[in-house]
Design a protein around this motif. Sequence first.
Motif, PDB file in Angstrom:
ATOM      1  N   SER A 139     -26.347  16.495  23.337  1.00  0.00           N
ATOM      2  CA  SER A 139     -25.999  16.306  24.948  1.00  0.00           C
ATOM      3  C   SER A 139     -26.597  15.190  25.324  1.00  0.00           C
ATOM      4  O   SER A 139     -25.897  14.185  26.107  1.00  0.00           O
ATOM      5  N   SER A 140     -27.572  14.303  24.636  1.00  0.00           N
ATOM      6  CA  SER A 140     -28.136  12.987  25.210  1.00  0.00           C
ATOM      7  C   SER A 140     -27.015  11.872  25.029  1.00  0.00           C
ATOM      8  O   SER A 140     -26.791  10.911  25.408  1.00  0.00           O
ATOM      9  N   LEU A 141     -26.505  11.913  23.669  1.00  0.00           N
ATOM     10  CA  LEU A 141     -25.447  11.307  23.154  1.00  0.00           C
ATOM     11  C   LEU A 141     -24.198  11.141  24.180  1.00  0.00           C
ATOM     12  O   LEU A 141     -23.755   9.962  24.717  1.00  0.00           O
ATOM     13  N   LYS A 142     -23.763  12.388  24.310  1.00  0.00           N
ATOM     14  CA  LYS A 142     -22.514  12.203  25.316  1.00  0.00           C
ATOM     15  C   LYS A 142     -23.045  11.967  26.610  1.00  0.00           C
ATOM     16  O   LYS A 142     -22.094  11.096  27.323  1.00  0.00           O
ATOM     17  N   ARG A 143     -24.022  12.234  27.472  1.00  0.00           N
ATOM     18  CA  ARG A 143     -24.291  12.026  28.597  1.00  0.00           C
ATOM     19  C   ARG A 143     -24.757  10.448  28.666  1.00  0.00           C
ATOM     20  O   ARG A 143     -24.438   9.980  29.676  1.00  0.00           O
ATOM     21  N   GLU A 144     -25.279   9.748  27.547  1.00  0.00           N
ATOM     22  CA  GLU A 144     -25.484   8.295  27.848  1.00  0.00           C
ATOM     23  C   GLU A 144     -24.492   7.289  27.218  1.00  0.00           C
ATOM     24  O   GLU A 144     -24.639   6.130  27.579  1.00  0.00           O
ATOM     25  N   THR A 145     -23.655   7.831  26.760  1.00  0.00           N
ATOM     26  CA  THR A 145     -22.466   6.876  26.142  1.00  0.00           C
ATOM     27  C   THR A 145     -21.219   7.029  26.955  1.00  0.00           C
ATOM     28  O   THR A 145     -20.191   6.523  26.826  1.00  0.00           O
ATOM     29  N   LEU A 146     -20.864   8.279  27.529  1.00  0.00           N
ATOM     30  CA  LEU A 146     -19.502   8.682  28.037  1.00  0.00           C
ATOM     31  C   LEU A 146     -19.736   8.341  29.691  1.00  0.00           C
ATOM     32  O   LEU A 146     -18.724   8.870  30.261  1.00  0.00           O
ATOM     33  N   ILE A 147     -20.722   7.804  30.269  1.00  0.00           N
ATOM     34  CA  ILE A 147     -20.834   7.719  31.498  1.00  0.00           C
ATOM     35  C   ILE A 147     -19.557   7.116  32.034  1.00  0.00           C
ATOM     36  O   ILE A 147     -19.254   5.954  31.558  1.00  0.00           O
ATOM     37  N   GLY A 148     -19.026   7.674  32.946  1.00  0.00           N
ATOM     38  CA  GLY A 148     -17.648   6.918  33.630  1.00  0.00           C
ATOM     39  C   GLY A 148     -16.424   7.022  33.132  1.00  0.00           C
ATOM     40  O   GLY A 148     -15.421   6.377  33.183  1.00  0.00           O
ATOM     41  N   ARG A 149     -16.549   7.588  31.809  1.00  0.00           N
ATOM     42  CA  ARG A 149     -15.382   7.586  30.971  1.00  0.00           C
ATOM     43  C   ARG A 149     -15.009   8.984  30.286  1.00  0.00           C
ATOM     44  O   ARG A 149     -16.005   9.846  29.899  1.00  0.00           O
ATOM     45  N   LYS A 150     -13.597   9.354  29.965  1.00  0.00           N
ATOM     46  CA  LYS A 150     -13.538  10.581  29.429  1.00  0.00           C
ATOM     47  C   LYS A 150     -13.192  10.386  27.857  1.00  0.00           C
ATOM     48  O   LYS A 150     -13.424  11.347  27.257  1.00  0.00           O
ATOM     49  N   ARG A 151     -12.740   9.310  27.369  1.00  0.00           N
ATOM     50  CA  ARG A 151     -12.625   8.949  25.869  1.00  0.00           C
ATOM     51  C   ARG A 151     -12.600   7.638  25.884  1.00  0.00           C
ATOM     52  O   ARG A 151     -12.746   6.783  26.804  1.00  0.00           O
ATOM     53  N   PHE A 152     -12.539   7.208  24.467  1.00  0.00           N
ATOM     54  CA  PHE A 152     -12.680   5.855  24.172  1.00  0.00           C
ATOM     55  C   PHE A 152     -11.248   5.502  23.802  1.00  0.00           C
ATOM     56  O   PHE A 152     -10.524   6.196  23.221  1.00  0.00           O
TER      57      PHE A 152
END
Length: 82
Positions: A22-35
Motif C-alpha cells: 500500500s505504501s509503495l503504491k501510494r508513494e510511487t504512483l502519485i498522479g499516474r496510472k502506470r509507468f
Amino acid sequence: MLCSMSEVGQCWDNVPGEVIWSSLKRETLIGRKRFDRYVDAVETVINWINIYNTKRPHLTINMMSPLDYEVQLHNHAQGVDF
C-alpha cells in the motif's frame, strides 16, 4: 515448528506485506496510472526501497528509519551508549 498462519478467514498474517504494498503504491504512483517503461518502474521501486529503509520515519519504531533502528538495536546489544 509452528505454522504462522492464523485461523481460516483471518487476515492478520498478510497485514505487514499489505502495508508495504500500500505504501509503495501510494508513494510511487502519485498522479499516474502506470509507468511508460519497465525500467522507469524498476528504478522508482529501487529508489523507494532505499528511502523507505534509510530515510523514511516509521511510526512503529519511534519515527526512526529501519536502518537507524537496526543500528540502535545492534549498538544496544553491544553495550554502546549514544
